[in-house]
Scaffold this motif. Structure first.
Motif, PDB file in Angstrom:
ATOM      1  N   ILE A   1       1.004 -10.525  -3.242  1.00 50.11           N
ATOM      2  CA  ILE A   1       0.935  -9.075  -3.116  1.00 50.11           C
ATOM      3  C   ILE A   1       0.427  -8.631  -1.741  1.00 50.11           C
ATOM      4  O   ILE A   1       1.011  -7.772  -1.099  1.00 50.11           O
ATOM      5  CB  ILE A   1       0.041  -8.477  -4.225  1.00 50.11           C
ATOM      6  N   ASN A   2      -0.668  -9.218  -1.286  1.00 44.59           N
ATOM      7  CA  ASN A   2      -1.276  -8.796  -0.019  1.00 44.59           C
ATOM      8  C   ASN A   2      -0.671  -9.469   1.203  1.00 44.59           C
ATOM      9  O   ASN A   2      -1.031  -9.140   2.331  1.00 44.59           O
ATOM     10  CB  ASN A   2      -2.775  -9.066  -0.036  1.00 44.59           C
ATOM     11  N   GLY A   3       0.199 -10.401   1.000  1.00 49.83           N
ATOM     12  CA  GLY A   3       0.817 -11.087   2.135  1.00 49.83           C
ATOM     13  C   GLY A   3      -0.189 -11.937   2.889  1.00 49.83           C
ATOM     14  O   GLY A   3      -1.046 -12.588   2.289  1.00 49.83           O
TER      15      GLY A   3
ATOM     16  N   CYS B   1      -4.510 -12.114  -4.756  1.00 48.50           N
ATOM     17  CA  CYS B   1      -3.240 -11.440  -4.555  1.00 48.50           C
ATOM     18  C   CYS B   1      -2.022 -12.200  -5.053  1.00 48.50           C
ATOM     19  O   CYS B   1      -0.912 -11.776  -4.813  1.00 48.50           O
ATOM     20  CB  CYS B   1      -3.066 -11.147  -3.073  1.00 48.50           C
ATOM     21  N   LYS B   2      -2.213 -13.285  -5.740  1.00 51.20           N
ATOM     22  CA  LYS B   2      -1.056 -14.042  -6.242  1.00 51.20           C
ATOM     23  C   LYS B   2      -0.694 -13.506  -7.617  1.00 51.20           C
ATOM     24  O   LYS B   2      -1.501 -13.489  -8.529  1.00 51.20           O
ATOM     25  CB  LYS B   2      -1.372 -15.527  -6.340  1.00 51.20           C
ATOM     26  N   GLN B   3       0.541 -13.057  -7.758  1.00 50.32           N
ATOM     27  CA  GLN B   3       0.972 -12.442  -9.004  1.00 50.32           C
ATOM     28  C   GLN B   3       2.084 -13.271  -9.644  1.00 50.32           C
ATOM     29  O   GLN B   3       2.977 -13.759  -8.953  1.00 50.32           O
ATOM     30  CB  GLN B   3       1.480 -11.029  -8.757  1.00 50.32           C
ATOM     31  N   CYS B   4       2.014 -13.400 -10.958  1.00 48.52           N
ATOM     32  CA  CYS B   4       3.044 -14.081 -11.722  1.00 48.52           C
ATOM     33  C   CYS B   4       3.543 -13.118 -12.785  1.00 48.52           C
ATOM     34  O   CYS B   4       2.759 -12.613 -13.587  1.00 48.52           O
ATOM     35  CB  CYS B   4       2.491 -15.341 -12.373  1.00 48.52           C
ATOM     36  N   ARG B   5       4.837 -12.884 -12.773  1.00 51.97           N
ATOM     37  CA  ARG B   5       5.452 -12.036 -13.793  1.00 51.97           C
ATOM     38  C   ARG B   5       6.373 -12.919 -14.609  1.00 51.97           C
ATOM     39  O   ARG B   5       7.286 -13.558 -14.083  1.00 51.97           O
ATOM     40  CB  ARG B   5       6.244 -10.912 -13.151  1.00 51.97           C
TER      41      ARG B   5
ATOM     42  N   VAL C   1       7.153  -9.405 -21.769  1.00 47.08           N
ATOM     43  CA  VAL C   1       6.892  -9.339 -20.338  1.00 47.08           C
ATOM     44  C   VAL C   1       5.384  -9.391 -20.127  1.00 47.08           C
ATOM     45  O   VAL C   1       4.636  -8.598 -20.709  1.00 47.08           O
ATOM     46  CB  VAL C   1       7.461  -8.046 -19.716  1.00 47.08           C
ATOM     47  N   VAL C   2       4.943 -10.319 -19.293  1.00 47.83           N
ATOM     48  CA  VAL C   2       3.525 -10.483 -18.983  1.00 47.83           C
ATOM     49  C   VAL C   2       3.370 -10.564 -17.472  1.00 47.83           C
ATOM     50  O   VAL C   2       4.096 -11.301 -16.810  1.00 47.83           O
ATOM     51  CB  VAL C   2       2.960 -11.771 -19.631  1.00 47.83           C
ATOM     52  N   THR C   3       2.424  -9.796 -16.933  1.00 53.89           N
ATOM     53  CA  THR C   3       2.121  -9.853 -15.503  1.00 53.89           C
ATOM     54  C   THR C   3       0.652 -10.209 -15.351  1.00 53.89           C
ATOM     55  O   THR C   3      -0.210  -9.586 -15.962  1.00 53.89           O
ATOM     56  CB  THR C   3       2.405  -8.501 -14.825  1.00 53.89           C
ATOM     57  N   GLU C   4       0.385 -11.205 -14.527  1.00 51.73           N
ATOM     58  CA  GLU C   4      -0.979 -11.681 -14.330  1.00 51.73           C
ATOM     59  C   GLU C   4      -1.229 -11.886 -12.846  1.00 51.73           C
ATOM     60  O   GLU C   4      -0.353 -12.340 -12.115  1.00 51.73           O
ATOM     61  CB  GLU C   4      -1.105 -12.991 -15.090  1.00 51.73           C
ATOM     62  N   THR C   5      -2.427 -11.544 -12.398  1.00 46.67           N
ATOM     63  CA  THR C   5      -2.807 -11.707 -10.999  1.00 46.67           C
ATOM     64  C   THR C   5      -4.013 -12.630 -10.911  1.00 46.67           C
ATOM     65  O   THR C   5      -4.924 -12.544 -11.736  1.00 46.67           O
ATOM     66  CB  THR C   5      -3.163 -10.340 -10.379  1.00 46.67           C
ATOM     67  N   GLY C   6      -4.020 -13.502  -9.903  1.00 43.78           N
ATOM     68  CA  GLY C   6      -5.123 -14.429  -9.733  1.00 43.78           C
ATOM     69  C   GLY C   6      -5.301 -14.810  -8.278  1.00 43.78           C
ATOM     70  O   GLY C   6      -4.545 -14.394  -7.401  1.00 43.78           O
ATOM     71  N   SER C   7      -6.324 -15.633  -8.035  1.00 41.21           N
ATOM     72  CA  SER C   7      -6.613 -16.047  -6.666  1.00 41.21           C
ATOM     73  C   SER C   7      -5.652 -17.126  -6.180  1.00 41.21           C
ATOM     74  O   SER C   7      -5.465 -17.296  -4.979  1.00 41.21           O
ATOM     75  CB  SER C   7      -8.051 -16.546  -6.561  1.00 41.21           C
ATOM     76  N   SER C   8      -5.049 -17.864  -7.121  1.00 40.20           N
ATOM     77  CA  SER C   8      -4.062 -18.876  -6.740  1.00 40.20           C
ATOM     78  C   SER C   8      -2.828 -18.734  -7.629  1.00 40.20           C
ATOM     79  O   SER C   8      -2.877 -18.125  -8.698  1.00 40.20           O
ATOM     80  CB  SER C   8      -4.652 -20.279  -6.887  1.00 40.20           C
TER      81      SER C   8
ATOM     82  N   GLY D   1      -1.293 -21.138  -9.235  1.00 40.37           N
ATOM     83  CA  GLY D   1      -1.482 -21.923 -10.455  1.00 40.37           C
ATOM     84  C   GLY D   1      -2.292 -21.183 -11.507  1.00 40.37           C
ATOM     85  O   GLY D   1      -1.965 -21.214 -12.693  1.00 40.37           O
ATOM     86  N   ALA D   2      -3.350 -20.497 -11.065  1.00 42.15           N
ATOM     87  CA  ALA D   2      -4.189 -19.749 -12.002  1.00 42.15           C
ATOM     88  C   ALA D   2      -3.427 -18.592 -12.626  1.00 42.15           C
ATOM     89  O   ALA D   2      -3.504 -18.358 -13.836  1.00 42.15           O
ATOM     90  CB  ALA D   2      -5.436 -19.231 -11.290  1.00 42.15           C
ATOM     91  N   SER D   3      -2.680 -17.863 -11.823  1.00 46.27           N
ATOM     92  CA  SER D   3      -1.930 -16.721 -12.357  1.00 46.27           C
ATOM     93  C   SER D   3      -0.802 -17.187 -13.284  1.00 46.27           C
ATOM     94  O   SER D   3      -0.540 -16.556 -14.310  1.00 46.27           O
ATOM     95  CB  SER D   3      -1.389 -15.842 -11.235  1.00 46.27           C
ATOM     96  N   VAL D   4      -0.160 -18.313 -12.958  1.00 47.82           N
ATOM     97  CA  VAL D   4       0.889 -18.863 -13.814  1.00 47.82           C
ATOM     98  C   VAL D   4       0.298 -19.292 -15.153  1.00 47.82           C
ATOM     99  O   VAL D   4       0.826 -18.974 -16.224  1.00 47.82           O
ATOM    100  CB  VAL D   4       1.603 -20.059 -13.130  1.00 47.82           C
ATOM    101  N   SER D   5      -0.826 -19.975 -15.100  1.00 48.05           N
ATOM    102  CA  SER D   5      -1.469 -20.457 -16.320  1.00 48.05           C
ATOM    103  C   SER D   5      -1.876 -19.308 -17.241  1.00 48.05           C
ATOM    104  O   SER D   5      -1.628 -19.340 -18.451  1.00 48.05           O
ATOM    105  CB  SER D   5      -2.691 -21.302 -15.952  1.00 48.05           C
ATOM    106  N   LYS D   6      -2.488 -18.262 -16.679  1.00 50.36           N
ATOM    107  CA  LYS D   6      -2.898 -17.098 -17.470  1.00 50.36           C
ATOM    108  C   LYS D   6      -1.692 -16.393 -18.080  1.00 50.36           C
ATOM    109  O   LYS D   6      -1.709 -15.996 -19.242  1.00 50.36           O
ATOM    110  CB  LYS D   6      -3.666 -16.102 -16.601  1.00 50.36           C
ATOM    111  N   ALA D   7      -0.636 -16.229 -17.285  1.00 54.81           N
ATOM    112  CA  ALA D   7       0.564 -15.535 -17.762  1.00 54.81           C
ATOM    113  C   ALA D   7       1.230 -16.309 -18.896  1.00 54.81           C
ATOM    114  O   ALA D   7       1.644 -15.712 -19.901  1.00 54.81           O
ATOM    115  CB  ALA D   7       1.543 -15.327 -16.608  1.00 54.81           C
ATOM    116  N   ILE D   8       1.321 -17.611 -18.770  1.00 57.87           N
ATOM    117  CA  ILE D   8       1.952 -18.422 -19.813  1.00 57.87           C
ATOM    118  C   ILE D   8       1.126 -18.383 -21.091  1.00 57.87           C
ATOM    119  O   ILE D   8       1.672 -18.256 -22.191  1.00 57.87           O
ATOM    120  CB  ILE D   8       2.173 -19.871 -19.326  1.00 57.87           C
TER     121      ILE D   8
END
Length: 135
Positions: free
Chosen positions: A45-47, A53-57, A69-76, A78-85
């Motif tokens: 997100i923040n470039g 700023c890492k987002q997984c949809r 549909v699930v959207t999750e944001t995290g510091s990495s 892997g973390a955002s993917v794990s939370k979203a799943i």
């Protein structure tokens, strides 16, 4: 289950792709027959500015054209993917369970009136009267 991974400003290598596939298989193992397609969209997100700023949809298409549909944001990533799943797994379990409950309710609802009539006192009195009249 068809898997589509897309990214915007995030490098998706073989290691990340394998991680996503294994997490999806672990989480959706029991629900695999209801899942048609899973789309994973990764974004920074923040470039280059950094930060959380890492987002997984995650878009999961179920049989019957329902989507989760699930959207999750995290510091990495892997973390955002794990939370979203994990969240998608809970949401899908809820949807599939409600589908099954509706189906069971429809089936059991059809049979309940017959059971109630067979055990109702009015029917047993009529049956007794018929048996008394027969020779």
């Amino acid at each position: 289950m068809k898997l589509v991974i897309s990214s915007n400003r995030v490098a998706v290598g073989n290691k990340l792709r394998n991680y996503i596939e294994s997490r999806l298989q672990q989480s959706f193992q029991r629900l695999d027959r209801w899942v048609q397609k899973v789309s994973v969209c990764l974004d920074d997100i923040n470039g280059p500015r950094g930060g959380v700023c890492k987002q997984c949809r995650l878009v999961v298409t179920l049989n019957g054209a329902e989507t989760v549909v699930v959207t999750e944001t995290g510091s990495s990533v892997g973390a955002s993917v794990s939370k979203a799943i994990r969240r998608a797994g809970f949401a899908m379990t809820k949807r599939v369970k409600s589908r099954q409950d509706r189906r069971v309710k429809k089936i059991s609802h059809r049979h309940l009136p017959g059971i109630e009539l067979a055990t109702s006192p009015e029917l047993s009195e009529l049956d007794d009267a018929q048996w008394e009249k027969s020779p």
